[in-house]
Design a protein around this motif. Structure first.
Motif, PDB file in Angstrom:
ATOM      1  N   TYR A  14      24.786  47.319 180.690  1.00  0.00           N
ATOM      2  CA  TYR A  14      25.463  48.380 181.455  1.00  0.00           C
ATOM      3  C   TYR A  14      26.213  49.319 180.518  1.00  0.00           C
ATOM      4  O   TYR A  14      26.844  48.877 179.549  1.00  0.00           O
ATOM      5  CB  TYR A  14      26.450  47.767 182.459  1.00  0.00           C
ATOM      6  CG  TYR A  14      25.766  47.216 183.681  1.00  0.00           C
ATOM      7  CD1 TYR A  14      25.173  45.958 183.651  1.00  0.00           C
ATOM      8  CD2 TYR A  14      25.690  47.960 184.847  1.00  0.00           C
ATOM      9  CE1 TYR A  14      24.519  45.453 184.772  1.00  0.00           C
ATOM     10  CE2 TYR A  14      25.037  47.465 185.974  1.00  0.00           C
ATOM     11  CZ  TYR A  14      24.457  46.212 185.926  1.00  0.00           C
ATOM     12  OH  TYR A  14      23.806  45.722 187.029  1.00  0.00           O
ATOM     13  N   GLU A  15      26.159  50.590 180.876  1.00  0.00           N
ATOM     14  CA  GLU A  15      26.875  51.602 180.083  1.00  0.00           C
ATOM     15  C   GLU A  15      27.346  52.700 181.029  1.00  0.00           C
ATOM     16  O   GLU A  15      26.581  53.196 181.851  1.00  0.00           O
ATOM     17  CB  GLU A  15      25.951  52.168 178.986  1.00  0.00           C
ATOM     18  CG  GLU A  15      26.510  53.337 178.195  1.00  0.00           C
ATOM     19  CD  GLU A  15      27.867  53.080 177.551  1.00  0.00           C
ATOM     20  OE1 GLU A  15      28.003  52.107 176.789  1.00  0.00           O
ATOM     21  OE2 GLU A  15      28.799  53.863 177.822  1.00  0.00           O
ATOM     22  N   ILE A  16      28.615  53.079 180.846  1.00  0.00           N
ATOM     23  CA  ILE A  16      29.202  54.078 181.750  1.00  0.00           C
ATOM     24  C   ILE A  16      28.881  55.514 181.314  1.00  0.00           C
ATOM     25  O   ILE A  16      28.807  56.421 182.147  1.00  0.00           O
ATOM     26  CB  ILE A  16      30.744  53.868 181.826  1.00  0.00           C
ATOM     27  CG1 ILE A  16      31.369  54.582 183.010  1.00  0.00           C
ATOM     28  CG2 ILE A  16      31.437  54.279 180.546  1.00  0.00           C
ATOM     29  CD1 ILE A  16      32.830  54.181 183.250  1.00  0.00           C
ATOM     30  N   ASP A  62      25.590  59.706 177.364  1.00  0.00           N
ATOM     31  CA  ASP A  62      25.152  59.881 175.968  1.00  0.00           C
ATOM     32  C   ASP A  62      24.979  58.534 175.253  1.00  0.00           C
ATOM     33  O   ASP A  62      24.021  58.328 174.504  1.00  0.00           O
ATOM     34  CB  ASP A  62      26.105  60.816 175.187  1.00  0.00           C
ATOM     35  CG  ASP A  62      27.564  60.406 175.282  1.00  0.00           C
ATOM     36  OD1 ASP A  62      27.911  59.588 176.163  1.00  0.00           O
ATOM     37  OD2 ASP A  62      28.376  60.893 174.470  1.00  0.00           O
ATOM     38  N   HIS A  63      25.872  57.599 175.512  1.00  0.00           N
ATOM     39  CA  HIS A  63      25.751  56.282 174.889  1.00  0.00           C
ATOM     40  C   HIS A  63      24.541  55.523 175.445  1.00  0.00           C
ATOM     41  O   HIS A  63      23.822  54.853 174.702  1.00  0.00           O
ATOM     42  CB  HIS A  63      27.033  55.456 175.101  1.00  0.00           C
ATOM     43  CG  HIS A  63      28.227  56.045 174.400  1.00  0.00           C
ATOM     44  ND1 HIS A  63      29.487  55.497 174.499  1.00  0.00           N
ATOM     45  CD2 HIS A  63      28.355  57.141 173.593  1.00  0.00           C
ATOM     46  CE1 HIS A  63      30.330  56.221 173.769  1.00  0.00           C
ATOM     47  NE2 HIS A  63      29.671  57.231 173.229  1.00  0.00           N
ATOM     48  N   HIS A  64      24.337  55.655 176.720  1.00  0.00           N
ATOM     49  CA  HIS A  64      23.193  55.023 177.384  1.00  0.00           C
ATOM     50  C   HIS A  64      21.884  55.511 176.726  1.00  0.00           C
ATOM     51  O   HIS A  64      21.008  54.706 176.383  1.00  0.00           O
ATOM     52  CB  HIS A  64      23.248  55.388 178.877  1.00  0.00           C
ATOM     53  CG  HIS A  64      22.042  55.045 179.675  1.00  0.00           C
ATOM     54  ND1 HIS A  64      21.741  53.744 180.054  1.00  0.00           N
ATOM     55  CD2 HIS A  64      21.052  55.829 180.187  1.00  0.00           C
ATOM     56  CE1 HIS A  64      20.617  53.754 180.756  1.00  0.00           C
ATOM     57  NE2 HIS A  64      20.181  54.996 180.859  1.00  0.00           N
ATOM     58  N   LEU A  77      31.074  41.080 176.792  1.00  0.00           N
ATOM     59  CA  LEU A  77      31.765  42.332 177.086  1.00  0.00           C
ATOM     60  C   LEU A  77      32.301  42.939 175.795  1.00  0.00           C
ATOM     61  O   LEU A  77      33.060  42.279 175.062  1.00  0.00           O
ATOM     62  CB  LEU A  77      32.929  42.073 178.055  1.00  0.00           C
ATOM     63  CG  LEU A  77      32.556  41.405 179.389  1.00  0.00           C
ATOM     64  CD1 LEU A  77      33.814  41.096 180.197  1.00  0.00           C
ATOM     65  CD2 LEU A  77      31.602  42.291 180.203  1.00  0.00           C
ATOM     66  N   ASP A  78      31.880  44.163 175.518  1.00  0.00           N
ATOM     67  CA  ASP A  78      32.404  44.923 174.381  1.00  0.00           C
ATOM     68  C   ASP A  78      32.731  46.302 174.928  1.00  0.00           C
ATOM     69  O   ASP A  78      31.914  47.226 174.866  1.00  0.00           O
ATOM     70  CB  ASP A  78      31.356  44.996 173.254  1.00  0.00           C
ATOM     71  CG  ASP A  78      31.855  45.804 172.056  1.00  0.00           C
ATOM     72  OD1 ASP A  78      33.042  46.178 172.039  1.00  0.00           O
ATOM     73  OD2 ASP A  78      31.052  46.063 171.139  1.00  0.00           O
ATOM     74  N   MET A  79      33.895  46.418 175.521  1.00  0.00           N
ATOM     75  CA  MET A  79      34.295  47.657 176.199  1.00  0.00           C
ATOM     76  C   MET A  79      35.815  47.634 176.366  1.00  0.00           C
ATOM     77  O   MET A  79      36.435  46.564 176.267  1.00  0.00           O
ATOM     78  CB  MET A  79      33.639  47.727 177.591  1.00  0.00           C
ATOM     79  CG  MET A  79      33.932  46.499 178.447  1.00  0.00           C
ATOM     80  SD  MET A  79      33.160  46.505 180.068  1.00  0.00           S
ATOM     81  CE  MET A  79      34.429  47.341 181.037  1.00  0.00           C
TER      82      MET A  79
HETATM   83  C1  LIG Z   1      32.327  49.702 171.390  1.00  0.00           C
HETATM   84  S1  LIG Z   1      31.089  50.295 172.410  1.00  0.00           S
HETATM   85  C2  LIG Z   1      29.928  48.962 172.517  1.00  0.00           C
HETATM   86  C3  LIG Z   1      29.123  48.824 171.281  1.00  0.00           C
HETATM   87  C4  LIG Z   1      27.930  47.896 171.418  1.00  0.00           C
HETATM   88  N1  LIG Z   1      28.361  46.532 171.653  1.00  0.00           N
HETATM   89  C5  LIG Z   1      27.074  47.953 170.165  1.00  0.00           C
HETATM   90  O1  LIG Z   1      26.990  46.922 169.451  1.00  0.00           O
HETATM   91  O2  LIG Z   1      26.487  48.989 169.896  1.00  0.00           O
HETATM   92  C6  LIG Z   1      31.848  50.232 174.002  1.00  0.00           C
HETATM   93  C7  LIG Z   1      31.029  50.890 175.086  1.00  0.00           C
HETATM   94  O3  LIG Z   1      31.507  50.468 176.346  1.00  0.00           O
HETATM   95  C8  LIG Z   1      31.308  51.525 177.243  1.00  0.00           C
HETATM   96  N2  LIG Z   1      32.134  51.285 178.460  1.00  0.00           N
HETATM   97  C9  LIG Z   1      33.485  51.417 178.565  1.00  0.00           C
HETATM   98  N3  LIG Z   1      33.869  51.102 179.809  1.00  0.00           N
HETATM   99  C10 LIG Z   1      32.745  50.762 180.500  1.00  0.00           C
HETATM  100  C11 LIG Z   1      32.487  50.355 181.852  1.00  0.00           C
HETATM  101  N4  LIG Z   1      33.505  50.254 182.735  1.00  0.00           N
HETATM  102  N5  LIG Z   1      31.225  50.081 182.222  1.00  0.00           N
HETATM  103  C12 LIG Z   1      30.209  50.194 181.319  1.00  0.00           C
HETATM  104  N6  LIG Z   1      30.387  50.596 180.040  1.00  0.00           N
HETATM  105  C13 LIG Z   1      31.643  50.873 179.632  1.00  0.00           C
HETATM  106  C14 LIG Z   1      31.715  52.737 176.410  1.00  0.00           C
HETATM  107  O4  LIG Z   1      31.246  53.959 176.960  1.00  0.00           O
HETATM  108  C15 LIG Z   1      31.103  52.402 175.065  1.00  0.00           C
HETATM  109  O5  LIG Z   1      29.813  52.940 174.938  1.00  0.00           O
END
Ligand SMILES: C[S@@+](CC[C@H](N)C(=O)[O-])C[C@H]1O[C@@H](n2cnc3c(N)ncnc32)[C@H](O)[C@@H]1O
Length: 259
Positions: free
Chosen positions: A55-57, A60-62, A112-114
């Motif tokens: 999942y990605e919010i 551009d990151h998606h 979770l990494d967010m």
């Molecule tokens: C630090 S990055 C993750 C990096 C990823 N683990 C990697 O190794 O490439 C954090 C991401 O979480 C996304 N994010 C933040 N809040 C979110 C949410 N509520 N739902 C989905 N994605 C979310 C951000 O847009 C960002 O792209």
């Protein structure tokens, strides 16, 4: 790999995979996709019969995560006969609004990494199997406290088993050379040496300028071999260390107690 948001580094991802005890065939949820670095490792870990929901919010990151994943799968084909199975589903959605999606899945693990990962826990925990692990990647220790406090105050069915910081220390192991060697053999040392070598040998610093110094370095070793001199080595922690660190928090889902 082109990066937008900061990636989780391989040293931390390896520890996370162990924490989650991911197996081939597992279904794993990750949020957020970011640059897709973690997704690649998850894809490998769950294998052809497994599935990753990412999942990605942010749009551009998606897109970036999907692009990096696509490139990685193409690169895979160079060295392998079969193509890597397309086992990652990139979903453009705020994880905190994904409760309806969760009804149809059973998750073996979650990562979770967010920012504010505590917002995702109420959504993902009903689908996480009992005893399953939710690994949370956090940049600082105050975020760990916020997470654990949210679990306590919202009475979420997670037990914090471990919080770890993975540290790696890089070392330099380099041959030294005679201080009074011919000038043609001299190899300059770099300016960032903490203390000059005390004995009759000088350290050959090639790490940062490996390409520039390579010929001189070979020449020096060649001469040493010619005269049958043994070459002593200097081993010490590298001047340049990868400082990036994170706190990996292992949450184990337990069966909620009936009150
Ligand atoms: C630090 S990055 C993750 C990096 C990823 N683990 C990697 O190794 O490439 C954090 C991401 O979480 C996304 N994010 C933040 N809040 C979110 C949410 N509520 N739902 C989905 N994605 C979310 C951000 O847009 C960002 O792209």
């Amino acid at each position: 790999m082109p990066r937008g948001p900061t990636i989780a580094y391989p040293k931390d991802i390896s520890a996370i995979l162990m924490m989650m005890d991911v197996h081939p065939g597992d279904t794993v949820l990750e949020s957020g996709s970011g640059s897709g670095a973690m997704s690649l490792f998850l894809s490998r870990a769950v294998g052809p019969k497994g599935r990753v929901l990412s999942y990605e919010i942010r749009d551009d990151h998606h897109s970036l995560a999907k692009k990096n994943y696509r490139r990685w799968r193409s690169a895979w084909e160079i060295g392998h006969v079969d193509e890597w199975p397309d086992n990652v589903e990139f979903i453009l959605k705020d994880i905190s609004t994904a409760a309806a999606d969760m009804k149809s899945v059973t998750l073996d693990a979650v990562v979770l990494d967010m920012l504010h990962p505590q917002c995702a826990l109420p959504v993902v925990h009903p689908s996480l199997k009992e005893g399953g692990v939710c690994a949370v990647y956090l940049a600082n220790i105050t975020q760990v406290i916020d997470l654990l406090d949210a679990i306590r105050s919202c009475k979420l069915p997670f037990l914090c088993e471990r919080i770890i910081e993975v540290t790696h220390r890089s070392w330099s192991v380099l041959p030294a050379k005679l201080k009074h060697a011919k000038s043609s053999q001299m190899v300059e040392t770099q300016g960032n040496i903490e203390e000059p070598p005390q004995n009759e040998y000088e350290e050959i610093h090639i790490q940062d300028q490996a390409v520039l110094k390579e010929s001189k370095y070979n020449e020096s070793l060649g001469d040493a071999a010619e005269t049958n001199r043994s070459v002593p080595y200097i081993a010490r922690p590298s001047h340049w260390q990868e400082a990036h660190s994170a706190f990996l928090t292992k949450l184990r889902k337990f069966r909620p107690l009936l009150s």
